[in-house]
Scaffold this motif. Structure first.
Motif, PDB file in Angstrom:
ATOM      1  N   THR A 140       0.846   5.465   0.534  1.00 60.96           N
ATOM      2  CA  THR A 140       0.044   6.631   1.564  1.00 60.96           C
ATOM      3  C   THR A 140       1.620   7.684   0.731  1.00 60.96           C
ATOM      4  OG1 THR A 140      -0.057   5.306   3.191  1.00 60.96           O
ATOM      5  CG2 THR A 140      -0.203   7.301   3.536  1.00 60.96           C
ATOM      6  N   LYS A 155       1.731  11.863   1.418  1.00 60.03           N
ATOM      7  CA  LYS A 155       0.812  13.151   2.010  1.00 60.03           C
ATOM      8  C   LYS A 155       0.705  13.844   0.933  1.00 60.03           C
ATOM      9  CE  LYS A 155       5.265  11.485   4.540  1.00 60.03           C
ATOM     10  NZ  LYS A 155       6.395  12.306   4.719  1.00 60.03           N
ATOM     11  N   LYS A 193       0.753  -1.468  -0.096  1.00 60.23           N
ATOM     12  CA  LYS A 193       0.074   0.110   0.245  1.00 60.23           C
ATOM     13  C   LYS A 193       1.338   1.114   0.326  1.00 60.23           C
ATOM     14  CE  LYS A 193      -3.815   1.844   2.828  1.00 60.23           C
ATOM     15  NZ  LYS A 193      -4.620   2.056   3.560  1.00 60.23           N
TER      16      LYS A 193
END
Length: 279
Positions: A4, A6, A2
């Protein structure tokens, strides 16, 4: 696996928090608007014709497609010029985010003028007005349109202010020179209680010349202008954290109760209310 993100935070350069008025008018050839001071921003755009503007100690011409953005507590007035019946758009607002503007006079592009006129033409469907020009509330179901209206004003100002200023006619007449000289003397003596006679001596001008100059370029008397100047300075000091007593002393008022009376008359609220609002 996964991932992520920001993301990139984009802060707004301008954020209008409230509208106070929005209107367009065609004024008579001899129209004169006496000076005023208020604690919110005011955008004035000339669609057609010409006006002469007083803003602080500056006196200049605005012609077709040109605009000025008056900052909070800046004294300003305007009147018709060049024998024209000027077509003017005015929008007043509060903003909790505004860039530090080096130049608040600018020329709007043709598309920006059309956009501004288009926004004003829709305003009565979006907002409910009082006294024809004062924005009272958003009409039911028009919340998205109100957001777009405000965003449009923000975008016009941001776009225009990002361009370099150009070709504004600064008034260099003898009367305008006298006005600037008097205002500078008043600024230099902010902590004092000067009479018309004393200012006359400091400026080496007759009292009648000073009266005529302020009648022409400010629309109010010199003493009233001086008090407005003092209250603008006092408001800035309150915003910087000074107490009411300290602000009063700094602008030459040794009677705090009298200072509060003058402040409320000019600013529209007591110093303590203003202080509470800004903190």
């Amino acid at each position: 696996m996964k991932t992520t993100l920001k993301g990139c935070v984009v802060e707004k350069c301008i954020r209008i928090s409230a509208l106070f008025s929005a209107f367009e008018r065609i004024f008579d050839k001899d129209y004169y608007f006496g000076g005023e001071t208020h604690d919110f921003w005011e955008l004035v755009c000339v669609v057609e014709g010409a006006i002469r503007v007083t803003a602080g100690e500056d006196i200049f011409m605005l012609e077709e497609g040109q605009a000025v953005l008056h900052s909070p507590m800046e004294f300003h007035s305007f009147w018709s010029e060049k024998g024209t019946m000027p077509h003017i758009i005015v929008v007043t607002f509060a903003a909790d985010v505004m860039p530090a503007l080096k130049e608040r006079r600018f020329r709007l592009l043709e598309g920006e003028i059309e956009m501004l006129c288009g926004l004003l033409s829709k305003s009565e469907r979006i907002f409910r007005f009082e006294q024809e020009i004062l924005v009272h509330q958003i009409n039911a179901g028009r919340e998205a349109d109100a957001h777009l209206f405000v965003s449009g004003i923000e975008n016009i100002i941001l776009s225009a202010c990002s361009r370099r200023g150009e070709g504004f006619t600064v008034i260099e007449s003898a009367g305008a020179g006298n006005y600037r000289a008097i205002v500078r003397v008043l600024e230099e003596h902010m902590t004092e209680r000067l009479s018309l006679q004393e200012v006359s001596q400091l400026c080496s001008m007759s009292e009648s010349t000073i009266k005529k100059t302020f009648s022409r370029y400010a629309g109010i008397g010199m003493v009233e202008y001086f008090n407005q100047m003092k209250m603008r300075q006092a408001a800035r000091l309150l915003e910087e954290g000074k107490s009411v007593g300290q602000a009063a002393e700094a602008v030459g008022f040794h009677d705090q109760n009298y200072f509060s009376t003058v402040f409320k008359r000019i600013v529209g609220m007591s110093p303590r209310a203003y202080l509470a609002l800004r903190r």
